[in-house]
Design a protein around this motif. Sequence first.
Motif, PDB file in Angstrom:
ATOM      1  N   MET A  47      -7.424   8.022 -31.743  1.00  0.00           N
ATOM      2  CA  MET A  47      -7.742   9.582 -31.228  1.00  0.00           C
ATOM      3  C   MET A  47      -8.555  10.225 -32.241  1.00  0.00           C
ATOM      4  O   MET A  47      -8.245  10.542 -33.243  1.00  0.00           O
ATOM      5  N   ASN A  48      -9.613  10.510 -31.646  1.00  0.00           N
ATOM      6  CA  ASN A  48     -10.631  11.104 -32.640  1.00  0.00           C
ATOM      7  C   ASN A  48     -10.522  12.656 -32.641  1.00  0.00           C
ATOM      8  O   ASN A  48      -9.278  13.165 -32.236  1.00  0.00           O
TER       9      ASN A  48
ATOM     10  N   ASN B 241      -5.369   9.497 -38.380  1.00  0.00           N
ATOM     11  CA  ASN B 241      -5.888   9.619 -37.128  1.00  0.00           C
ATOM     12  C   ASN B 241      -5.101  10.651 -36.373  1.00  0.00           C
ATOM     13  O   ASN B 241      -3.937  11.508 -36.876  1.00  0.00           O
ATOM     14  N   GLY B 242      -5.402  11.053 -35.145  1.00  0.00           N
ATOM     15  CA  GLY B 242      -4.948  11.987 -34.472  1.00  0.00           C
ATOM     16  C   GLY B 242      -3.569  12.199 -33.977  1.00  0.00           C
ATOM     17  O   GLY B 242      -2.910  12.877 -33.983  1.00  0.00           O
ATOM     18  N   ARG B 243      -3.171  10.624 -33.488  1.00  0.00           N
ATOM     19  CA  ARG B 243      -1.826  10.442 -33.131  1.00  0.00           C
ATOM     20  C   ARG B 243      -0.856  10.401 -34.232  1.00  0.00           C
ATOM     21  O   ARG B 243       0.167  11.092 -34.004  1.00  0.00           O
TER      22      ARG B 243
ATOM     23  N   ALA C  91      -8.120  19.215 -28.804  1.00  0.00           N
ATOM     24  CA  ALA C  91      -7.475  19.541 -27.420  1.00  0.00           C
ATOM     25  C   ALA C  91      -5.843  19.412 -27.237  1.00  0.00           C
ATOM     26  O   ALA C  91      -5.194  20.097 -26.543  1.00  0.00           O
ATOM     27  N   ALA C  92      -5.459  18.302 -27.660  1.00  0.00           N
ATOM     28  CA  ALA C  92      -3.785  18.234 -27.951  1.00  0.00           C
ATOM     29  C   ALA C  92      -3.250  19.387 -28.681  1.00  0.00           C
ATOM     30  O   ALA C  92      -2.167  19.631 -28.183  1.00  0.00           O
TER      31      ALA C  92
ATOM     32  N   LEU D  56     -11.928  15.643 -31.451  1.00  0.00           N
ATOM     33  CA  LEU D  56     -12.141  16.340 -30.229  1.00  0.00           C
ATOM     34  C   LEU D  56     -10.723  16.207 -29.537  1.00  0.00           C
ATOM     35  O   LEU D  56     -10.024  17.215 -28.798  1.00  0.00           O
ATOM     36  N   GLU D  57     -10.108  14.898 -29.072  1.00  0.00           N
ATOM     37  CA  GLU D  57      -9.128  14.683 -28.385  1.00  0.00           C
ATOM     38  C   GLU D  57      -7.800  15.220 -28.935  1.00  0.00           C
ATOM     39  O   GLU D  57      -7.079  15.725 -28.347  1.00  0.00           O
ATOM     40  N   THR D  58      -7.639  15.094 -30.462  1.00  0.00           N
ATOM     41  CA  THR D  58      -6.703  15.617 -31.188  1.00  0.00           C
ATOM     42  C   THR D  58      -6.859  17.338 -31.044  1.00  0.00           C
ATOM     43  O   THR D  58      -5.474  17.780 -30.960  1.00  0.00           O
TER      44      THR D  58
END
Length: 351
Positions: free
Chosen positions: A62-63, A37-39, A69-70, A65-67
């Motif tokens: 953490m999907n 996952n993104g985290r 952005a980070a 799109l969220e990943t």
Amino acid sequence: MPKIRVLVVDDAVVVRSRVSKILSSDPELEVVGVAANGRIALAKIPHVNPDVVILDVEMPEMNGLETLAAIRQTYPQLSVIMFSTSTYTGASATLEALSLGASDYATKPSNLGNVEAINQHIREDLIPKIKVFGAVTSPSFKPTKIAHAVAFPTRTNINRVDVVAIGVSTGGPNALATLLCELPANLSVPILIVQHMPPMFTKLLAERLSSKCQIPVQEAVSGVIVEPGHIWIAPGDFHMIVQRDKAVVRLATHQQSPENSCRPSVDVLFRSVAQVYGAGTLAVILTGMGQDGLYGCQCIREVGGQVLAQDEASSVVWGMPGFVVNAGLADQVVGLDRMADEIIRRILLDQ
């Protein structure tokens, strides 16, 4: 030459395993890590130092799109290729990811049970993009002069523009949004677009662009009359052409063999508009991988039409426009921020 370092991020263990195995079989690539996952991915990036991140869209915690952005906040130059399904949800999220700064995308194979089909899809669709964005020079995508290039003279007179035909691939959704949103609602010619994308993606792209632009944007349907003040995008997996029908011109779509490994193909559209509109064609070749559109531009120049090519500085990948420029087929090389003004200028010259 050092290998391209790849981080694979996907919540499905079978996908991580399969993608990693295929990528590792290529001598130019090295899978330096995987994440569920993104985290986990964000924690691994500073340790494995990837050149390219392959990023799933739908993941727990953490999907994609969220990943993304980070990643863009901390690593603005790191190449990120979205790896999503071609479902409505997957396509919509992927287009959103591209607008948020993803470098490109590849679609996941729909049948995960067919191992050889999966392997071939990854080799043909994902690996070339990893190599482009991993900054490895690849003869397949590096624009070079072609031996049979036709030397067209510089023209002082410019013909009337009756149609604008646009070809675009990698980086296209954002480039089209920038360009089309600057065109006025009363544009006196139709616009026809080939964007390399699968079926669901082109429909959603047309809807997104239409919601932002002053000119209506639609996915093409066979039989529609081509009229000024409208924009049509070729549907995914279909070639788009124009056909004269007495006093009008109509769109047609078909599924004949891919050209340049593409369907829709820019070459197919460009040859068609050259035959129907002749010298009244204005072709625009934008950012994209490969050389689709090269021979179509030659056809357009041979009948007296005009060709504009996006410049290297504003292109995500200077493949398609680069081939056209280096072949001597471009009337003008234009930055994306000036392309709309140049199109409007050429349309208005004879009015």
